[in-house]
Design a protein around this motif. Sequence first.
Motif, short mmCIF file in Angstrom:
data_model
loop_
_atom_site.label_atom_id
_atom_site.label_comp_id
_atom_site.label_asym_id
_atom_site.label_seq_id
_atom_site.Cartn_x
_atom_site.Cartn_y
_atom_site.Cartn_z
N ALA A 64 0.92 -1.36 0.02
CA ALA A 64 -0.01 -0.16 0.06
C ALA A 64 0.90 1.22 0.11
N LEU A 65 2.07 1.03 0.55
CA LEU A 65 2.70 2.31 0.85
C LEU A 65 3.68 2.45 -0.74
N SER A 66 3.94 1.59 -1.17
CA SER A 66 4.72 1.81 -2.38
C SER A 66 3.92 1.85 -3.54
N THR A 67 2.71 1.27 -3.53
CA THR A 67 1.79 1.53 -4.70
C THR A 67 0.60 2.52 -4.36
N HIS A 68 0.38 2.84 -3.39
CA HIS A 68 -1.06 3.52 -2.92
C HIS A 68 -2.13 2.82 -3.43
N THR A 69 -2.17 1.38 -3.32
CA THR A 69 -3.29 0.66 -3.59
C THR A 69 -3.36 -0.53 -2.78
N VAL A 70 -4.65 -1.35 -2.82
CA VAL A 70 -4.59 -2.42 -1.98
C VAL A 70 -5.22 -3.68 -3.08
N TYR A 71 -4.27 -4.43 -3.53
CA TYR A 71 -4.62 -5.30 -4.72
C TYR A 71 -5.54 -6.47 -4.36
N ARG A 72 -6.44 -6.71 -5.02
CA ARG A 72 -7.34 -7.84 -4.76
C ARG A 72 -7.53 -8.29 -3.43
N TRP A 73 -6.96 -9.41 -2.99
CA TRP A 73 -7.25 -10.15 -1.76
C TRP A 73 -6.50 -9.45 -0.66
N LEU A 74 -5.65 -8.61 -0.72
CA LEU A 74 -4.83 -8.27 0.33
C LEU A 74 -5.56 -7.86 1.56
N TRP A 75 -6.85 -7.29 1.41
CA TRP A 75 -7.57 -6.66 2.49
C TRP A 75 -7.61 -7.84 3.72
N ARG A 76 -7.60 -9.08 3.06
CA ARG A 76 -7.58 -10.07 4.03
C ARG A 76 -6.65 -10.28 5.08
N SER A 77 -5.61 -9.28 5.20
CA SER A 77 -4.78 -9.26 6.18
C SER A 77 -5.45 -8.63 7.48
N LEU A 78 -6.39 -7.97 7.09
CA LEU A 78 -7.16 -7.65 8.49
C LEU A 78 -7.72 -8.77 9.46
#
Length: 571
Positions: free
Chosen positions: A74-88
């Motif tokens: 998120a820091l390097s691309t300013h986006t959260v790709y596809r399923w990375l929200w799962r880290s919640l």
Amino acid sequence: MSEAPANKGFFARNADGTPWVARRLRLTVWRTFTQGFFLALFFFLLWTAWFSRLGGYPVSLFLELDPLVTFATALSTHTVYRWLWRSLWIVVPTLLLGRVFCGWICPYGSLHQLVGWLFNIRTNRMKLERNRYRQSYQLKYLLLTVFVVLAGFGALQIGLLDPICLLARSTTVALFSAFDSALPASLAGLASAPGTVEPRVFTAAWVIGLLLVGLVGLNLLIPRFFCRVLCPLGAFLGLLSRFALWRIDRDLTRCTDCDLCLRHCEGASDPQAALRKSECFVCFNCLDDCPEDALRFRLPALSAARRPAGSRAAAAATLGAPAVISKRAATEQRAPAVARRRVLLAAAAAALSFPFLRRSKAVSARGFSPKALRPPGSVAEQAFLARCIKCDQCLRVCPTNVLQPATFAEAGLEGLWAPVMDFRVGFCQLNCTLCSEVCPTGAIQKLSRDRKLGRGTYAAAGPLRLGTAFFDRGRCLPWAMETPCVVCEEVCPVSPKAIGAYEETITRWDGQRVALRRPYLRPELCIGCGLCEHECPVIDQPAVYVTAVGETRAKDRSLLLGSHRGGAARP
Ligand code: SF4
Ligand code: SF4
């Protein structure tokens, strides 16, 4: 009066009279099962990808659960790709309970713990000493600082040490390939290398394998060495867990300062004194080890009514309160013990190193590495380096073994171990899009087959080009050695073929009349799949080879001006 049954047998009561279930169903027993489950699940998902049969399994699940992957990308691309929200799913429990991921879930941590347990030759006294907190455990916070600052600049390097990336990469490049090679011929059917006749091979497998063995072996010196000293994910979760509501709480009226709770403390988090919340793995071993039952995992506020409020002075002031026994008054240390100046120094070092990283010709806008051939669907090189976490998930799933971990020579320091194509090892299958399906961060964007081949709605854009093939006439059999060969022309999979041939009949040096087909390339048709290079019978340095020139993802690397590419403007 009959005596309480001795503590023998599975169903015997415990020495303190509690039923057997209290012993058999301890939290630490549950934790061991949970760790085993997640370790098995991790390897099962890797193994599924290794077979190139995804079968709907979430093969990148552990990478998507990794909060550091999400935060850094998120820091390097300013986006959260596809399923990375799962880290919640990891972040929320950490904010409530502390580093449960490290103690209960992390497959790399469990592997370390398993090895430490298997080869444990320490006496009780040694165990206490090995599990005391050391200054060197600050290092992971400094490494995290370096990685986060670099990510802020767009250079994503967390994959070098993030435990999930590290274990996934090592398993693919070293463990699975070694397993396949070690199988005797009679068991070759068990080899998990579909599409290839021979076991898969990987560049630098021995370096990556040796690193894995070395890091796991360090457990024999210091238990969970990697987790305590190096792990940037552990440091990240440590920072979050300082806010955790629940924690190991020491009852000062029971604690006799015997230090036995240190015996199996996974995190070296000082439960015998002021618990270092950021280091605690919530493994609960201390609860088992405490002979006085002085430790509990609880909301400290709940316990305040039942014990003096954390200091002997408070106890003395409380009429009728139980007597304080422990001489160590403090029970908690929230923040990681790392000096701010050191953090600042690490941040400054990272910021200063960034320009040097980007001076590498392989990644600068002014030059590029012709050997940095990225998988189909990859974004432009600098964006790729801002996304790729070097998990080598794409290498694992590739059925042809064409994807290899890059060395310094191909992709510079910044691109180390990110995927590149080596067409001497394999080639890119025309109908395959597997690597784009498993990439957790979007370094390789998810592709449809139509997009890859330029069919249907993508007809105007044309097929994705990975590079362009070139002939080395000095090595080509028909050109240089007057020997018939049509392999490259025959295998070229595009239609119409990108490789054609001039037919000539010549009188050779030995007086024989020889019919030759001397190949040439039509660059506007070449997609850079590498099949010609792979099949070329000149095996050491093929007479036809593919470079990154003309790849779709880099508009400034065009060999031909747009209109020459089969009449279709490239995206
Ligand atoms: S698309 Fe090509 S590089 Fe990617 S997995 Fe398939 S064969 Fe390998
Ligand atoms: S490109 Fe490959 S190595 Fe890089 S993040 Fe994607 S799957 Fe992992």
